[in-house]
Design a protein around this motif. Structure first.
Motif, short mmCIF file in Angstrom:
data_model
loop_
_atom_site.label_atom_id
_atom_site.label_comp_id
_atom_site.label_asym_id
_atom_site.label_seq_id
_atom_site.Cartn_x
_atom_site.Cartn_y
_atom_site.Cartn_z
N THR A 29 82.26 21.27 -13.99
CA THR A 29 81.58 21.60 -12.74
C THR A 29 80.07 21.59 -12.87
N SER B 148 77.06 27.49 -16.68
CA SER B 148 77.94 28.63 -16.43
C SER B 148 77.85 29.64 -17.56
N LYS C 152 82.73 30.02 -11.05
CA LYS C 152 81.84 30.05 -9.87
C LYS C 152 80.87 31.23 -9.97
N GLU D 213 78.30 30.73 -12.77
CA GLU D 213 77.26 29.73 -12.46
C GLU D 213 76.18 30.32 -11.54
N ASP D 214 76.62 31.10 -10.58
CA ASP D 214 75.63 31.69 -9.67
C ASP D 214 74.78 32.72 -10.40
N GLU E 192 73.96 30.98 -5.65
CA GLU E 192 74.97 30.16 -4.97
C GLU E 192 74.30 29.11 -4.08
N ASN F 188 73.10 26.26 -6.17
CA ASN F 188 74.22 25.42 -6.64
C ASN F 188 74.76 24.54 -5.51
N ASN F 189 74.71 25.01 -4.29
CA ASN F 189 75.15 24.18 -3.16
C ASN F 189 74.16 23.06 -2.86
N GLN G 77 74.85 20.47 -5.32
CA GLN G 77 76.11 19.78 -5.06
C GLN G 77 75.93 18.71 -3.98
N TYR H 79 88.34 26.36 -8.31
CA TYR H 79 86.88 26.51 -8.29
C TYR H 79 86.29 26.05 -6.95
N ARG I 203 84.34 28.30 -4.22
CA ARG I 203 82.99 27.94 -3.77
C ARG I 203 82.90 27.80 -2.25
N TRP J 147 84.23 25.17 -0.80
CA TRP J 147 84.13 23.72 -0.64
C TRP J 147 85.53 23.20 -0.36
#
Ligand code: SF4
Ligand code: SF4
Ligand code: SF4
Lengths: 624, 149
Positions: free
Chosen positions: A442, A452, A482, A485-486, A531, A534-535, A538, A584, A588, A590
């Motif tokens: 990820t 992460s 998740k 990572e945040d 978060e 990370n979005n 993405q 995951y 998220r 998603w």
């Protein structure tokens, strides 16, 4: 005390011009600084489809919000660009002193686009931006270039690329004061712009909101740190301190191109052996009292004169275990050469181990390479680094990274190619650390342990909010990755080194941010910022054409069980990987293709990204 | 017995925390420029903390001696600057063999933090120590400067 006014210095190398603008308050509030702010300012300016070597690919450099303040390990500066290795958005984070100097010039963030006609160096001397010819330094090693630039131009803090960045080795790094922004090849992006080095000198003040309280917090954290194992062990032995334990207790130290997961000949590369013998003293990143680095010196023998700021755990794996190399001196020499040529030690080592396996399997010959490149042949390792650094002969191909080498060599070579999204993996055999395996998949920049930081959980079973984590189980790993990572993103936004995570957690950051800038955040607000970033990443990757099909683990991990040691028999099947990935994506918010839902984007205040697909065809091609 | 700071460059990691904490406590801002000591990186292997020797020694000329306004005086613990008398003429900066007193507007000089120097407190590797003023220490600092410049 008035809050520091942050500026964005936009440099266009094509016409050697620059502009300076104030960074709006809401950007600071929503992205904090460091990696977060760099990601925002990068994605604002970058076309996701762009070739990483195009002049229009920006490089953004941003020190963390707390970088340079008296907080143990607050040293980091982020470099963000589109990676020539992975084609993804990528960050590369270093501890050299450039970021604090940038803050002291009043230019908090630098964004570089364009390409200079001739090699240049960029000097930022407080308010002035100076372009000087870089021809004189082109071809020099990182160390030589740093010294020569200081000699010629004065006492700048210099971040520079080496010859490998100039010749576009796809995993070229950036060096500053012996510290590197290692991964993802941003050194090559600077090389493609003909930019050899950036020197920064700032005499300005860095105001803080409450100096008195910051000093007392500094004292408090210093005391906490000095009592932590992270300090006691790392200052003696560096980040390789747990190498023996990872081998014997966990059996997840990737060895010989991941054919094995325990390095039997590890004795000499273990810092418990070499630190007392070869290390002269501790070395630190800027503003870090933890000083996990070691000044490594070889005084006699064939590698006499080797001197470096090293050797990290990752490098002990990459240039040691991965190549079956048990010779600490050859390893140190190879590490020094990586630093001097300016290449990432992890990618370099994984490439060399991969080439060794290709030789073993007859897909490449020793004759073609010109070096007896076989597992266990220690001398071959520094020689291979030189070949790659100079891009001589097959070194030209090897400088392309594992994924591209496999494509060129063909046959079944892809089966032994260790990479995720094109990036060579770090020192954690994820067959025995399944959450970390998902983390490899990820991570926005490909196989990476730091996005992460999940190895901390998998290896020890507990960290931060989590405990009782079973490294061999896939249960809840999607949700946990998740969250991690945040969380980890906050370190990179603040400029705090993740080697502090043994004593520094999010609760500690809250006080520090408030005394530094006078603004208070809750834990949840900080995690939401993580978060959000990370979005944003993405969506950039999706627009670059990197969809779910790119989230694949190498075949060796999904098909070949670990052959011996504490994790014997462990494998991370494709089915497990896909299940964790789906979980995951759901965690998220998603869809199952990894596309953030409208609701999620709205919740994160990313309304401007909701229609990201409307004007473009990317999404359709992803969905088809 | 008067005390001073003594550098042990062989222990210095190059972190520059001492400069940061010094400027923050004396000037309420982080500034490498305004720190009352400085760490010079000679190369990857050598970082040298330059600290105030407090120069109360007949062998050494010191900032206090050259100051035409008598603005630098011994307060019982350290040589300190009387900011009211200091005219910022810069003579002390030129007289300081160790390059640690700096003048911009007013002279900024190490005052040993009133007897509990923060740089010493924060340096975890003992690269700056708080010791009695001794001849050997002056000699050591001077010898170090010769090596590094
Ligand atoms: S802990 Fe080590 S890597 Fe991290 S900031 Fe300190 S010296 Fe640098
Ligand atoms: S705090 Fe100590 S180790 Fe760090 S630069 Fe200063 S003298 Fe050197
Ligand atoms: S400032 Fe310089 S001259 Fe004055 S006491 Fe300190 S070291 Fe000596």
């Amino acid at each position: 005390m008035k809050e520091h006014c942050w500026h964005l210095l936009d440099i266009d190398l094509s016409d050697l011009s620059f502009t300076r603008t104030e960074i709006a308050d809401d950007l600071k509030a929503n992205y904090l600084g460091g990696e977060g702010l760099a990601v925002k300012l990068f994605t604002d300016a970058a076309d996701p489809k762009i070739d990483p070597f195009s002049p229009r690919n920006p490089v953004v450099i941003a020190p963390g919000l707390l970088t340079g303040l008296p907080i143990p390990t607050a040293s980091k500066t982020a470099f963000v660009s589109k990676s020539p290795l992975t084609g993804t958005i990528a960050e590369s984070i270093m501890g050299g002193g450039i970021g604090i100097q940038m803050k002291m010039t009043g230019a908090y963030v630098i964004r570089i686009t364009g390409k200079a006609k001739e090699p240049v160096i960029l000097l930022i001397d407080n308010g002035s931006v100076i372009f000087e010819s870089g021809s004189k330094y082109w071809g020099l090693s990182t160390r030589e270039a740093e010294m020569a630039i200081k000699h010629d131009h004065g006492d700048y803090v210099v971040a520079t690329i080496g010859p490998a960045g100039e010749t576009l080795v796809r995993y070229a790094c950036i060096d500053c004061e012996g510290r590197q922004a290692g991964r993802a090849g941003i050194g090559a992006v600077l090389g493609s712009k003909n930019l050899k080095a950036i020197g920064v000198r700032g005499n300005g003040d860095l105001p803080v909101y409450d100096a008195e309280r910051l000093i007392s917090l500094a004292l408090k954290w210093q005391e906490i740190m000095e009592k932590s194992n992270a300090f006691i062990e790392d200052t003696k032995y560096g980040s390789g301190e747990f190498l023996e334990w990872v081998n014997s207790e966990r059996g997840v130290f990737p060895t010989k191109n991941w054919k094995e997961s325990v390095f039997d000949e590890r004795k000499e590369i273990d810092p418990y052996y070499w630190a007392p013998k070869y290390s002269l003293k501790n070395k630190a990143c800027f503003a870090c009292t933890k000083a996990c680095g070691k000044l490594f010196v070889i005084r006699e023998g064939r590698y006499a004169g080797t001197l470096l700021d090293g050797i990290e755990y990752e490098t002990l794996y990459a240039l040691g275990g991965q190549c079956g190399n048990p010779d600490i001196e050859a390893l140190a020499k190879a590490n020094e050469l990586c630093d001097l040529f300016g290449i990432d030690t992890i990618s370099t080592g994984v490439v060399i181990g991969f080439v060794m396996e290709l030789v073993e399997r007859g897909l490449l010959s020793v004759k073609d390479i010109g070096i007896d490149c076989r597992f266990g042949n220690s001398e071959a390792v520094p020689k291979m680094v030189e070949l790659i650094g100079k891009r001589e002969g097959l070194g030209a191909l090897f400088g392309e990274g594992v994924a591209r080498i496999a494509k060129t060599i063909g046959g079944d070579s892809e089966d032994y190619a260790l990479h995720v999204k094109g990036m060579e993996p770090p020192a954690y055999d994820v067959r025995g650390l399944k959450g970390m395996g998902l983390g490899f998949m990820t991570s926005s920049r490909g196989a990476c342990h730091l996005r992460s930081g999940f190895y901390a959980l998998d290896l020890t079973g507990k960290f931060w909010r989590f405990e009782g984590v079973d490294r061999l189980s896939t249960k809840d790993k999607g949700i946990m990755v998740k969250a991690m990572e945040d969380f980890m993103m906050i370190y990179d936004c603040l400029g705090i080194c993740k080697f502090s995570r043994g004593f520094f957690k999010i609760e500690g950051f809250i006080d520090l941010i408030s005394v530094a800038i006078g603004k208070s955040y809750t834990e949840e607000e900080l995690l939401l910022i993580g978060e959000r970033i990370n979005n944003v990443k993405q969506i950039f990757n999706l627009r670059a054409g990197i969809g779910r099909e790119s989230y694949r683990l190498p075949k060796r991990i999904t098909c070949e069980p670990i052959s011996s040691g504490a994790s014997k028999g462990a494998v991370l099947t494709e089915k497990e990987a896909e299940e964790m990935l789906s979980e995951y994506f759901i965690a998220r918010g998603w869809d199952l293709k990894g596309i953030p839902t409208k609701e999620k984007l709205a919740q994160l205040g990313l309304n401007h990204l909701i229609n990201w697909n409307k004007t473009e065809i990317d999404r359709r091609s992803l969905e088809s | 017995m008067p005390m001073c700071l003594v550098p042990y460059p062989e222990n210095c990691t190059g972190c520059r925390f001492c400069e940061i904490i010094c400027s923050l406590s004396h000037e309420r801002v982080v500034s490498l420029e305004k720190a009352r000591l400085r760490v010079v990186r000679k190369d990857i292997a050598t970082d040298i903390p330059f600290v105030c020797a407090q120069c109360q020694n007949e062998e050494n000329k010191c900032c206090a001696e050259v100051c035409p306004e008598d603005a630098i005086f011994f307060d019982g613990k350290a040589l300190v600057v009387d900011e009211v008398r200091c005219t910022g003429c810069g003579l002390c900066e030129r007289a300081c063999a160790y390059g640690v007193i700096r003048v911009s507007g007013v002279a900024r000089k190490c005052d040993l933090c009133g007897g509990d120097p923060l740089c010493v407190k924060f340096c975890p590797f003992g690269a700056i120590k708080y010791e009695e003023i001794k001849k050997e220490n002056f000699r050591k600092i001077l010898a170090m400067m010769e090596v590094s410049f």
